[in-house]
Design an enzyme around this catalytic site. Structure first.
Site, mmCIF file in Angstrom:
data_model
loop_
_atom_site.group_PDB
_atom_site.id
_atom_site.type_symbol
_atom_site.label_atom_id
_atom_site.label_comp_id
_atom_site.label_asym_id
_atom_site.label_seq_id
_atom_site.Cartn_x
_atom_site.Cartn_y
_atom_site.Cartn_z
ATOM 1 N N LYS A 67 5.468 -3.683 7.893
ATOM 2 C CA LYS A 67 6.493 -2.843 7.270
ATOM 3 C C LYS A 67 7.754 -3.678 7.061
ATOM 4 O O LYS A 67 8.290 -4.249 8.019
ATOM 5 C CB LYS A 67 6.801 -1.622 8.145
ATOM 6 C CG LYS A 67 7.719 -0.610 7.483
ATOM 7 C CD LYS A 67 7.746 0.697 8.262
ATOM 8 C CE LYS A 67 8.544 1.770 7.517
ATOM 9 N NZ LYS A 67 8.499 3.073 8.220
ATOM 10 N N VAL A 117 5.102 -1.157 2.805
ATOM 11 C CA VAL A 117 4.098 -1.600 3.766
ATOM 12 C C VAL A 117 3.042 -2.449 3.061
ATOM 13 O O VAL A 117 2.560 -2.093 1.978
ATOM 14 C CB VAL A 117 3.420 -0.396 4.448
ATOM 15 C CG1 VAL A 117 2.346 -0.859 5.428
ATOM 16 C CG2 VAL A 117 4.466 0.455 5.174
ATOM 17 N N ILE A 139 13.258 3.358 2.024
ATOM 18 C CA ILE A 139 13.802 2.457 3.037
ATOM 19 C C ILE A 139 12.981 1.174 3.160
ATOM 20 O O ILE A 139 13.533 0.089 3.344
ATOM 21 C CB ILE A 139 13.876 3.162 4.399
ATOM 22 C CG1 ILE A 139 14.840 4.355 4.316
ATOM 23 C CG2 ILE A 139 14.327 2.208 5.496
ATOM 24 C CD1 ILE A 139 16.278 3.967 4.053
ATOM 25 N N ASP A 164 8.542 14.086 11.558
ATOM 26 C CA ASP A 164 8.349 13.898 10.115
ATOM 27 C C ASP A 164 6.871 14.065 9.782
ATOM 28 O O ASP A 164 6.257 13.217 9.132
ATOM 29 C CB ASP A 164 8.843 12.501 9.707
ATOM 30 C CG ASP A 164 9.193 12.409 8.225
ATOM 31 O OD1 ASP A 164 9.289 13.469 7.579
ATOM 32 O OD2 ASP A 164 9.357 11.291 7.714
ATOM 33 N N VAL A 215 0.827 -1.213 0.000
ATOM 34 C CA VAL A 215 0.000 0.000 0.000
ATOM 35 C C VAL A 215 0.856 1.256 0.000
ATOM 36 O O VAL A 215 0.368 2.349 -0.286
ATOM 37 C CB VAL A 215 -0.951 0.015 1.210
ATOM 38 C CG1 VAL A 215 -1.975 -1.090 1.091
ATOM 39 C CG2 VAL A 215 -0.183 -0.097 2.518
ATOM 40 N N ALA A 216 2.115 1.118 0.335
ATOM 41 C CA ALA A 216 3.040 2.254 0.343
ATOM 42 C C ALA A 216 4.444 1.737 0.098
ATOM 43 O O ALA A 216 4.809 0.654 0.571
ATOM 44 C CB ALA A 216 2.971 2.995 1.670
ATOM 45 N N SER A 217 5.213 2.521 -0.660
ATOM 46 C CA SER A 217 6.582 2.119 -0.969
ATOM 47 C C SER A 217 7.479 3.348 -0.912
ATOM 48 O O SER A 217 7.226 4.343 -1.603
ATOM 49 C CB SER A 217 6.647 1.492 -2.371
ATOM 50 O OG SER A 217 7.966 1.118 -2.693
#
Length: 516
Positions: A147, A133, A130, A282, A125-127
């Protein structure tokens, strides 16, 4: 030799984006200037220099993108156009194959993935640069996010860092301006930051700390870590469901109060900074969502805890005194604090530093508070401090960078956001706790056990010190006497407290007797 191919690619990218011209124009050696003229013959560079720098780093890959992101936080070292462009860098990295991700999870836990999860989504779902996910479901039915650290990251990072260190050494040897920018220190800071982010257990611990700190605030949600499934390369956490905070129209359609959301973001940040001294550093829109679930409607959802900031008691006290001086427009005191803290050389003229600070701050005080950017005031202070060789503290640079993120996010949600008015109650409460009666009582409580052990030993220590004549022992005696003076102050305060309690008790007894 294994670095040669990578070095050739870097050189080609540098030439294509004109980064050689940016890097070499500050060198004063004739042969370097001649080399610049040769390299730029017949080359058309239409884009501004900051844009070319950002594009070049994006082409060089995720490690250089990360370096640009970290460098963008050092606005005390960079020209403004560089800093603004580097702040736009985002992790746009293609995901690695699903089969490889499954293999990494199985290797981390030492068993087949079907024994750990009831289901595991192959598509991430996310890249990012580092890690990436995946969503999954545990055997007990809990929905989680997994993760996974990218493969061979340590080897890739160490190779690029070796090249960066070499380049930084060349810059420091050949360029006077380069030495001022402290490239080797910046690379060392980046090295520490990257290796910390490679340890996902550290990130999980950061999340757990923030979750505990924020429990009573009821404004922000932090995912719970599944500690039995957390390793250095893979961590599993509670799945959070929300709407990305950048999708304001979708949030507004769901009934979220957008101006309140902006104020809540400021409240969360200042609570983390001034109450806890431990803050999510962040807080860009990609890491923030908003819950639309009826049970937690309108709350922030924080994600990605690889970068957190911390403030020591010294940092807090320094900030408290600076805020008091700023509110009173006592710029001389601000300058004196910089000298006393050692952030500027001792020989710095206080009146000159005072004048520079006044020039930055005074124009803002007579404007409506909603038109004042606290982040921009801090940014201009950093820029003005360059000529005084101010030693910028890394933890405060991280604080300033995060404040800029929070302020930008808040104004994006609500252009009328008044950051100072929203933050003022926290600043006043915190300053009162730091330097008022509550702060003194709290410090007395903290110091009491140490003095209870030390006070009985003081006469013997003083007697021993008096029997010696050497200079180091005289210094020891002075230290002991200072401890004794602090102890006396503690005893006086305790005596006053006991006396007040006794007087109150006597008054109560007298009233009871009179009433009887």
């Amino acid at each position: 030799m294994r670095h040669i191919g990578r070095l050739v690619f870097i050189c080609v990218t540098v030439a294509r984006h004109g980064l050689d011209e940016l890097a070499l124009t500050s060198f004063r050696q004739r042969w370097v200037r001649a080399l610049v003229r040769v390299l730029t013959i017949g080359r058309s560079l239409d884009q501004p220099r900051g844009v070319r720098l950002r594009q070049g780093l994006e082409r060089l890959g995720p490690i250089f993108v990360k370096f640009g992101q970290v460098l963008s936080t050092r606005r005390d070292l960079l020209p403004p156009d560089y800093a603004e462009e580097l702040a736009k860098l985002q992790d746009r990295v293609p995901p690695f194959p699903a089969a490889q991700s499954r293999a990494l999870v199985e290797k981390a836990f030492g068993r087949p993935i079907d024994e750990i999860f009831a289901s595991f989504d192959a598509e991430p779902v996310a890249s990012a640069s580092i890690a990436q996910v995946h969503f999954a479901t545990l055997k007990d039915g809990r929905e989680v996010a997994v993760k996974v650290l990218r493969p061979r990251m340590l080897e890739v990072i160490d190779d690029d860092l070796a090249l960066m260190r070499t380049l930084a050494g060349w810059i420091e040897r050949l360029s006077t301006d380069g030495r001022r920018l402290k490239p080797r220190e910046v690379v060392a800071e980046f090295d520490t930051y990257l290796h910390d982010e490679l340890d996902l257990v550290r990130e999980a611990a950061n999340a757990a700390q923030l979750r505990r700190n924020m429990e009573g605030l009821r404004l922000v949600m932090v995912p719970e870590m599944i500690w039995d499934l957390c390793t250095q390369n893979v961590i599993v956490m509670e799945r959070m469901k929300g709407v990305p905070i950048s999708q304001t129209e979708r949030l507004r359609a769901a009934g979220v109060d957008i101006p309140k959301l902006a104020r809540d973001g400021v409240t969360i940040f200042f609570t983390q900074v001034f109450r806890d001294g431990f803050f999510h550093a962040d807080m860009h829109p990609g890491n923030i969502q908003v819950s639309v679930d009826p049970a937690t409607f309108g709350r922030y959802i924080a994600l990605d805890f690889g970068i957190v900031g911390t403030l020591t008691e010294f940092d807090k006290e320094y900030l408290a005194q600076n805020f008091i001086a700023f509110f009173r427009r006592d710029y001389k005191r601000v300058a004196e604090l910089h000298v006393e803290s050692g952030w500027v050389p001792r020989e710095t003229r206080v009146d000159a530093l005072e004048g520079a600070i006044r020039a930055v701050c005074e124009p803002h005080f007579d404007r409506p508070l909603k038109d004042i950017s606290l982040g921009q005031v801090l940014l201009r202070l950093f820029q003005a401090s360059r000529r005084f060789n101010v030693e910028i503290q890394p933890q405060l640079v991280l604080l300033q960078k995060t404040l800029l993120n929070v302020e930008g996010l808040g104004r994006q949600l609500d252009p009328e956001l008044d950051l100072w008015t929203t933050a003022k109650p926290f600043l006043e409460r915190w300053m009162h706790e730091q330097i008022g009666w509550r702060g003194m009582v709290e410090r007395l409580k903290n110091e009491a056990p140490r003095y209870a052990q030390l006070l009985p030993e003081l006469p013997r220590l003083v007697h021993r010190a008096l029997q010696r004549d050497s200079s180091p022992d005289r210094q020891l005696l002075q230290a002991i006497l200072e401890e004794q003076r602090r102890g006396n102050r503690l005893l006086l305060a305790l005596a006053a407290g006991v006396g007040g309690f006794a007087a109150g008790a006597m008054l109560v007894l007298a009233l009871l007797r009179w009433h009887g």
